[in-house]
Motif scaffolding. Structure first.
Motif, PDB file in Angstrom:
ATOM      1  N   LEU A   1      16.509 -10.803 -13.726  1.00  0.00           N
ATOM      2  CA  LEU A   1      15.146 -10.329 -13.466  1.00  0.00           C
ATOM      3  C   LEU A   1      14.246 -11.521 -13.160  1.00  0.00           C
ATOM      4  O   LEU A   1      14.064 -12.403 -14.002  1.00  0.00           O
ATOM      5  CB  LEU A   1      14.608  -9.545 -14.666  1.00  0.00           C
TER       6      LEU A   1
ATOM      7  N   PHE B   1       9.478 -11.128 -14.043  1.00  0.00           N
ATOM      8  CA  PHE B   1       9.289 -10.146 -15.115  1.00  0.00           C
ATOM      9  C   PHE B   1       9.014 -10.834 -16.451  1.00  0.00           C
ATOM     10  O   PHE B   1       9.290 -10.282 -17.509  1.00  0.00           O
ATOM     11  CB  PHE B   1      10.531  -9.249 -15.238  1.00  0.00           C
ATOM     12  N   ASP B   2       8.467 -12.048 -16.415  1.00  0.00           N
ATOM     13  CA  ASP B   2       8.281 -12.806 -17.652  1.00  0.00           C
ATOM     14  C   ASP B   2       7.249 -12.177 -18.588  1.00  0.00           C
ATOM     15  O   ASP B   2       7.259 -12.442 -19.782  1.00  0.00           O
ATOM     16  CB  ASP B   2       7.898 -14.258 -17.342  1.00  0.00           C
TER      17      ASP B   2
ATOM     18  N   LYS C   1      15.914 -12.560 -18.008  1.00  0.00           N
ATOM     19  CA  LYS C   1      14.766 -13.003 -17.223  1.00  0.00           C
ATOM     20  C   LYS C   1      14.922 -14.481 -16.877  1.00  0.00           C
ATOM     21  O   LYS C   1      15.378 -15.266 -17.706  1.00  0.00           O
ATOM     22  CB  LYS C   1      13.466 -12.799 -18.012  1.00  0.00           C
ATOM     23  N   THR C   2      14.518 -14.838 -15.673  1.00  0.00           N
ATOM     24  CA  THR C   2      14.625 -16.234 -15.268  1.00  0.00           C
ATOM     25  C   THR C   2      13.650 -16.538 -14.146  1.00  0.00           C
ATOM     26  O   THR C   2      12.969 -15.638 -13.645  1.00  0.00           O
ATOM     27  CB  THR C   2      16.066 -16.563 -14.824  1.00  0.00           C
TER      28      THR C   2
ATOM     29  N   SER D   1       4.163 -10.681 -13.646  1.00  0.00           N
ATOM     30  CA  SER D   1       4.108 -12.135 -13.738  1.00  0.00           C
ATOM     31  C   SER D   1       2.935 -12.659 -12.927  1.00  0.00           C
ATOM     32  O   SER D   1       2.533 -12.046 -11.939  1.00  0.00           O
ATOM     33  CB  SER D   1       5.411 -12.754 -13.222  1.00  0.00           C
TER      34      SER D   1
END
Length: 298
Positions: free
Chosen positions: A32, A35-36, A47-48, A79
């Motif tokens: 993802l 999407f932080d 998440k990254t 984000s």
């Protein structure tokens, strides 16, 4: 199942959450990006940052419905960080990597061509467009109610275009008791409009038909509501333009005449993001399963 498939979901809106949920159920390995700020997690998803993604391992890339901006920028509501998709990133992916988006643009077409990757536009598919026409029709009803002081019942409603969206919108407004007339060009469309108990008219007669219209709903993605046509509308007429940007209406002239004209693309994601996301998730899952099966058969 999509076990061991590496899928990057890059940006998007609330619809993407349903896509992620569906693919997670199929055991895909989800990356993802953008999407932080998303609070809850999904099984099999991480998440990254886009700069940390190993593109050489990706089987699929899912972009937002509106694809990218003119320079590769990607919108996300989860984000505040800037995200950009480049041709260099695509070129790092395996040859079989497939890119999904709702629509496309010159930038995306360019990097897809240069990288030689497969690209599927979901909104070009009949199944997605027909499913999406349902929340589009409901959203159109909502907008008409919010922006008029009379009922839809007994109103004279003109719908321009009899494609996948036009059919559903015409049926919905007729069910609410509107006097629905539908403008089209193809003889078979005019025949079907008549068969549905609605009033057909050829778009060559558009100016004449506008003189008695309370609500005009356009689905044609080219300039059809010109200044000449709008000049024939009664002052109280409401225009809802459902065509993709920039729409098919001369909005400046409508404003000059004091006629309310609203551009409303992407209604499913606004009025029913959960349902719209489930539609996309269902179709994406099937497409990915088909792509994987074809790859395994080679």
């Amino acid at each position: 199942m999509l076990t061991d498939c590496q899928v990057a979901v890059i940006g998007g809106d609330a619809r993407q959450l349903e896509v992620i949920r569906k693919l997670s159920q199929l055991d895909a390995n989800l990356i993802l990006i953008g999407f932080d700020q998303l609070d809850h997690g999904f099984t099999g998803a991480s998440k990254t940052e886009i700069t940390e993604v190993n593109f050489s391992r990706l089987d699929f890339i899912i972009l937002p419905v509106n694809a990218t901006g003119p320079h590769g920028e990607i919108d996300t509501i989860f984000s505040n960080k800037k995200i950009q998709l480049t041709v260099q990133q695509l070129q790092q992916t395996p040859q079989h990597c497939c890119v999904f988006s709702g629509i496309t643009n010159d930038y995306l077409d360019g990097i897809i061509k240069e990288s030689g990757r497969k690209h599927i536009q979901l909104f070009e598919r009949d199944d997605v467009a027909i499913y999406n026409s349902i929340p589009t029709a409901e959203g159109t009803i909502m907008m008409v109610i919010q922006n008029t002081d009379t009922t839809i019942h007994q109103s004279t409603t003109a719908i321009l275009g009899f494609g996948r969206v036009g059919v559903s919108v015409a049926r919905a407004f007729a069910a609410l008791g509107a006097k629905v007339k539908v403008g089209a060009r193809r003889p078979e469309h005019l025949a079907r409009i008549s068969e549905m108990g609605l009033t057909p008219f050829h778009l060559d007669q558009l100016e004449k038909e506008m003189t008695t219209t309370d609500v005009c709903i356009n689905t044609i993605p080219s300039l059809i509501l010109t200044s000449k046509v709008i000049s024939k509308l009664p002052p109280h007429t409401l225009i809802i333009d459902l065509a993709s940007k920039p729409g098919g209406t001369d909005f400046k002239y409508a404003e000059k005449r004091g006629i309310k004209a609203l551009l409303a693309p992407g209604l499913p994601g606004i009025v029913a993001p959960k349902t719209a996301g489930q539609i996309l998730g269902k179709v994406l899952a099937q497409l990915m399963l088909d792509e994987r099966r074809q790859r395994d058969e080679r």
